[in-house]
Design a protein around this motif. Sequence first.
Motif, PDB file in Angstrom:
ATOM      1  N   LEU A  28      43.722  38.733  46.361  1.00  0.00           N
ATOM      2  CA  LEU A  28      42.340  39.190  46.491  1.00  0.00           C
ATOM      3  C   LEU A  28      42.130  40.393  45.583  1.00  0.00           C
ATOM      4  O   LEU A  28      42.811  41.403  45.722  1.00  0.00           O
ATOM      5  N   ALA A  29      41.228  40.261  44.632  1.00  0.00           N
ATOM      6  CA  ALA A  29      40.827  41.439  43.845  1.00  0.00           C
ATOM      7  C   ALA A  29      39.476  41.871  44.397  1.00  0.00           C
ATOM      8  O   ALA A  29      39.382  42.405  45.501  1.00  0.00           O
ATOM      9  N   GLY A  30      38.382  41.565  43.704  1.00  0.00           N
ATOM     10  CA  GLY A  30      37.067  41.917  44.242  1.00  0.00           C
ATOM     11  C   GLY A  30      36.610  40.957  45.324  1.00  0.00           C
ATOM     12  O   GLY A  30      35.749  41.283  46.140  1.00  0.00           O
TER      13      GLY A  30
ATOM     14  N   PRO B 221      36.864  46.896  38.334  1.00  0.00           N
ATOM     15  CA  PRO B 221      35.540  46.281  38.520  1.00  0.00           C
ATOM     16  C   PRO B 221      34.698  46.270  37.242  1.00  0.00           C
ATOM     17  O   PRO B 221      34.800  47.176  36.405  1.00  0.00           O
ATOM     18  N   GLY B 222      33.866  45.262  37.136  1.00  0.00           N
ATOM     19  CA  GLY B 222      32.980  45.116  35.990  1.00  0.00           C
ATOM     20  C   GLY B 222      32.145  46.357  35.739  1.00  0.00           C
ATOM     21  O   GLY B 222      31.971  46.789  34.595  1.00  0.00           O
ATOM     22  N   ALA B 223      31.637  46.964  36.795  1.00  0.00           N
ATOM     23  CA  ALA B 223      30.755  48.129  36.627  1.00  0.00           C
ATOM     24  C   ALA B 223      31.494  49.297  35.976  1.00  0.00           C
ATOM     25  O   ALA B 223      30.897  50.073  35.232  1.00  0.00           O
TER      26      ALA B 223
ATOM     27  N   LEU C 164      27.476  40.096  32.720  1.00  0.00           N
ATOM     28  CA  LEU C 164      26.608  38.983  33.144  1.00  0.00           C
ATOM     29  C   LEU C 164      27.022  38.399  34.489  1.00  0.00           C
ATOM     30  O   LEU C 164      26.291  37.599  35.067  1.00  0.00           O
ATOM     31  N   ILE C 165      28.205  38.789  34.944  1.00  0.00           N
ATOM     32  CA  ILE C 165      28.700  38.159  36.175  1.00  0.00           C
ATOM     33  C   ILE C 165      27.945  38.727  37.376  1.00  0.00           C
ATOM     34  O   ILE C 165      27.994  39.915  37.646  1.00  0.00           O
ATOM     35  N   GLY C 166      27.229  37.868  38.069  1.00  0.00           N
ATOM     36  CA  GLY C 166      26.589  38.252  39.325  1.00  0.00           C
ATOM     37  C   GLY C 166      25.533  39.325  39.188  1.00  0.00           C
ATOM     38  O   GLY C 166      24.990  39.580  38.117  1.00  0.00           O
ATOM     39  N   SER C 167      25.278  39.960  40.326  1.00  0.00           N
ATOM     40  CA  SER C 167      24.245  40.998  40.424  1.00  0.00           C
ATOM     41  C   SER C 167      24.901  42.374  40.324  1.00  0.00           C
ATOM     42  O   SER C 167      26.109  42.483  40.182  1.00  0.00           O
ATOM     43  N   SER C 168      24.099  43.431  40.442  1.00  0.00           N
ATOM     44  CA  SER C 168      24.641  44.795  40.436  1.00  0.00           C
ATOM     45  C   SER C 168      25.683  44.965  41.538  1.00  0.00           C
ATOM     46  O   SER C 168      26.727  45.587  41.324  1.00  0.00           O
ATOM     47  N   GLN C 169      25.399  44.428  42.699  1.00  0.00           N
ATOM     48  CA  GLN C 169      26.345  44.565  43.813  1.00  0.00           C
ATOM     49  C   GLN C 169      27.667  43.874  43.478  1.00  0.00           C
ATOM     50  O   GLN C 169      28.751  44.403  43.733  1.00  0.00           O
ATOM     51  N   ILE C 170      27.577  42.682  42.889  1.00  0.00           N
ATOM     52  CA  ILE C 170      28.782  41.936  42.514  1.00  0.00           C
ATOM     53  C   ILE C 170      29.553  42.697  41.439  1.00  0.00           C
ATOM     54  O   ILE C 170      30.783  42.738  41.444  1.00  0.00           O
ATOM     55  N   GLN C 171      28.817  43.344  40.527  1.00  0.00           N
ATOM     56  CA  GLN C 171      29.479  44.083  39.447  1.00  0.00           C
ATOM     57  C   GLN C 171      30.393  45.182  39.984  1.00  0.00           C
ATOM     58  O   GLN C 171      31.367  45.549  39.330  1.00  0.00           O
TER      59      GLN C 171
ATOM     60  N   ARG D 283      32.397  44.865  42.296  1.00  0.00           N
ATOM     61  CA  ARG D 283      33.614  44.258  42.838  1.00  0.00           C
ATOM     62  C   ARG D 283      34.318  43.329  41.842  1.00  0.00           C
ATOM     63  O   ARG D 283      35.540  43.258  41.800  1.00  0.00           O
ATOM     64  N   CYS D 284      33.532  42.588  41.067  1.00  0.00           N
ATOM     65  CA  CYS D 284      34.149  41.546  40.243  1.00  0.00           C
ATOM     66  C   CYS D 284      34.952  42.173  39.103  1.00  0.00           C
ATOM     67  O   CYS D 284      34.709  43.302  38.705  1.00  0.00           O
ATOM     68  N   SER D 285      35.925  41.428  38.583  1.00  0.00           N
ATOM     69  CA  SER D 285      36.777  41.977  37.532  1.00  0.00           C
ATOM     70  C   SER D 285      37.026  40.918  36.458  1.00  0.00           C
ATOM     71  O   SER D 285      36.904  39.728  36.713  1.00  0.00           O
ATOM     72  N   ALA D 286      37.398  41.407  35.277  1.00  0.00           N
ATOM     73  CA  ALA D 286      37.734  40.468  34.198  1.00  0.00           C
ATOM     74  C   ALA D 286      38.943  39.627  34.609  1.00  0.00           C
ATOM     75  O   ALA D 286      38.980  38.413  34.380  1.00  0.00           O
ATOM     76  N   GLY D 287      39.933  40.262  35.235  1.00  0.00           N
ATOM     77  CA  GLY D 287      41.119  39.526  35.663  1.00  0.00           C
ATOM     78  C   GLY D 287      40.790  38.456  36.688  1.00  0.00           C
ATOM     79  O   GLY D 287      41.300  37.335  36.641  1.00  0.00           O
ATOM     80  N   GLY D 288      39.932  38.801  37.612  1.00  0.00           N
ATOM     81  CA  GLY D 288      39.531  37.827  38.629  1.00  0.00           C
ATOM     82  C   GLY D 288      38.758  36.678  38.022  1.00  0.00           C
ATOM     83  O   GLY D 288      38.962  35.512  38.364  1.00  0.00           O
TER      84      GLY D 288
END
Lengths: 777, 289
Positions: free
Chosen positions: B28-30, B74-76, B97-104, B106-111
Amino acid sequence: MSINIQTDFKTVGTRPIRPDGPDKVTGRAKYGADLNLSGMLYGHIVRSPHAHAVIKSIDFSAALAMPGVVATMSAEDLPEPGDRILPGAEIEMKLKDISPIIMARGKVLFHSQAVAAVAATSESLAAEAAKRVVVEYEVLPHVLDVHAAMADDAPLVHDDVFTQGIDPAPTRPSNLSADFEMAKGDIEAGFAEADLVIERTYNVPMCHQGYIEPHACVARSDENGKIEIWCCTQGPFMVRNMTAEITGIDLGKIKVTASEIGGGFGGKTTVYVEPVATILACKSGRPVKIVMSRDEVFRASGPVSSAETQVKIGAKKDGTLTAIKTDILMDSGAFSSSPILPATMFAAACYRCDNMHSRGREVLTNKPKAWAYRAPGAPQSIMAVECAVNELAQGLGIDPIDFRLLNAVEEGDVPLFGVPFQSIGLKQSLEAAKNHPNYQAALEQNQGRGVAAAFWINAGLQSSATIHVAEDGSLNVLTGNPDIGGSRASMAMLAAEVLGIPVETVRPSVVDTDSVGYCDTTGGSRTTLATGSAVMKAAGMLREELKHRAAAIWNVDIKEVEWYDGMAVVHSGIGIDELRDELRAGTAGRNPEKVLTMAELAAQAGATGGPLTASASVHAHSAQPSFAVNICDVQVDRDTGKVDILRYTCVQDAGKAVHPAYVEGQMQGGAVQGIGWALNEEYLFNDQGVLENAGFLDYRIPVASDLPMIDTVIVEVPNPLHPFGVRGVGEVPICPPMPAVATAVNRAAGTQLYDLPLSPPKLLAAIEGAGADNEAA
Amino acid sequence: MPLLQYEAPTSLAQARQALAGRSDAKILAGGTDLLVQMRLGLRDPALVVDIKHVPELMEITLGEQGLRLGAAVPGAVVTDHPEIGQLYPGFVEALGLIGSSQIQGRCSAGGNLCNASPAADCVPALIANRATCNIMGPDGERTVAVEAFNTGPASNCLAADEILVSIDLPRPGPRSSDAYLRFIPRTEMDIAVAGAAVALSLDEAGVCIDARVAIGAVAPTALLVPAAADALIGGTLDEDSLNRASAAASEAAAPITDKRGTVEYRKKVVGVLVRRAAGVAKARIEATS
């Protein structure tokens, strides 16, 4: 019938802050899934994996063996439905066509139809238990396409449906559930008179209402058999009635409380989970909550009928329409519930034309049962007629708004559905559109403009309201209509207007079915008109009562008392005009010998006859149609088929806009829904009847950044039957966007693509096809 | 009822230990893919190993050699970084571009890479930038080029007990830039129907001396398209070389027809995107030199 229409208002037409706003923006507002009771169980529905199958057996033993699984249900727990027509639903239905939506009886007729349910002590346990319910099916051949369904050898969705509307009545059952015609004049003579005739077929896909809040409820029963249901619905009285009919429980034992509602658009004018939770609550003796997932909402709740509409329309060189012929084929899914009747009646209601013919056919398929969506049926057929009108005007070299002005209906004209128009605002709306700066904006390469006009009938129906005056003179206004479009603000404003008091002193509430008189469902653009009329009537009764109380205090005859600006005033000795001058000048001030405020009257209520209350009900026959005109400008990317909306303009006759900001909100919301339906929204089924895009990722409603500011113009041609001139405003906004967008796109792209949605792959193929045609020519 | 086990190791050694011998574990990352998949019933792990507390996975190192990006950053954090966006604007815009601000948050390039969606936005941009993956397993570390990392939809080259630790992006040379474009029917909150990343180096005369072209959502994995790069190298990004690059990308694409687009549509549009992305990358070079 003629009444005096008020034109000078104190509160109506202003834009106060909506009473439900703070709770919504802070997250305090309680929606359907927000109620939790102690000892509550969670219900989970077992759904069909097949589009058409016989249910041979249901075995709950493995599920019931799990600790924490408390109750189960299936159609066995519901009474056998008869042919009874269910009152109260937005679309008239037989009980036997709606009980199987709650729990399938004997057969499943579409994928994800409810087959059984379990209740357990946690959500995850209920979901796991549902997986262990063993249902044995005998799979039957299914039919998904409306044309295939009409073939002689098509699998029958129901073996007891015979085509309605055909004379003589057929003796063989058919998936063609209705086939009827309406006509006036001589359609062939009309076409013979025409200098130009356009004939084309238009397709609008099955879509979903797309409300953000999934269906959710909590039901509980007590030892006396009293049922309480808390749920997200457009009609708590409808839930009470339908739950009683479906479960066999006495209506008088059921109380329904509507939660805040996160969108309905017609989709919450029926029940899906409430009877299930009720039965599980009765069987377990504990409260039961059911919250549908987004996936379930898409697969098993009210999608919207697709329509294939053939239009043939003719006009003379001068632009006079001579004949309009429409033939509409609607997919109703597995049960007869499509809006084919309004689609057929209202397709060309904007136009004065002597020769009209409209045919409507409803077809049953192994897809989810279609349900109401904002102006049910009208957007689909109006899409076809308006696109054809645009092509006709273009072919004759006439501006599309001028063409419509030439042919627009006005007072006295008789539409195909037979009720002559009274005072209506179509021409005024067309003039406003023509004069809007957006209609003059220059277009560049790959840009196009589309115009469309539209009609919606609007409903009246039954409503009740109760007003209580608190000791400080403030008011509680109670109604039974869930607020889906700002109606609480309207109710408060209408009461404030009638009583001449500040709107801030009025607290509007939507209360449960035990606490106010019967109200038909919030729908049909009826709440501000009909429930508002009940509020106005109650406020008027209260005003008379207040005058009586003031007369008692002053010990004068009631004739000596006037109600002015929220106060009782006595005019013994001086004329009312002088008194008004005095009040305006402030010289009378708050002299209790001459003037009594709401607060003063409320404080003395105990001495003058007891608490001040008023209740009223109406069966409103004052509803009058609404018309709207939209202008859409788009830009098309010729390399990808992508459409960008550049400008969007909505003009609508609101009669009288009670709260203009919410009228504008309705116009903008309807436009956005129509734009989504035109460009990307559609149900995609695989060949097994399984929905492939049951989520907002691949069911593409527009996002905010997809759209420009939607410009609005409210036209006010008063409803001649309403004392303030109010018309319904909620539904007509979704009627013109599809043809406005489709016309704009085709003009920009140089295509003739009328198979919605105009998604990028389809549009790019059409652009390339049109390019190839041009090269060949 | 099945129970879900959760571990939050604070070192790579602990993470390796948590995963050792477990074929039923997920990292589990983001969680922006994993939690959604679990909720939809698509994945049902018995153990979730949260690697956000492992320092190596949350670090950004930017040096002479280029960027080492912890796999769970995280993307942000990347899009807010003052320098990364200047060196790899196309990669950063793809990640953004991945998801919304909230997703940014949490999400990551690795994920995004490990999730192995054919439509993952940042993967073509990583490939165009010659990025490589640093993988830690029971037998030590290994390095894999991003274009070889994913093996198909939802499958990658990681063994059950391996962890993607970080991604290396070499520092671009002078007069270099990149760009990523995707096609979606809306403006945001959507999944690519087709995507294209182009990284370019130009000489002083404007002649393309190096190029990498990668395409997404048009094959089981994101593809490096050498033929498209070859069409650009040696030319001045003139109409002819852009046409050839575009055609090469369309040719290399091996998409499917599904609810998001048809084979014909995706092949055509990915070529359009390559052409447009090359134009954006060129404009970026010209704007900064």
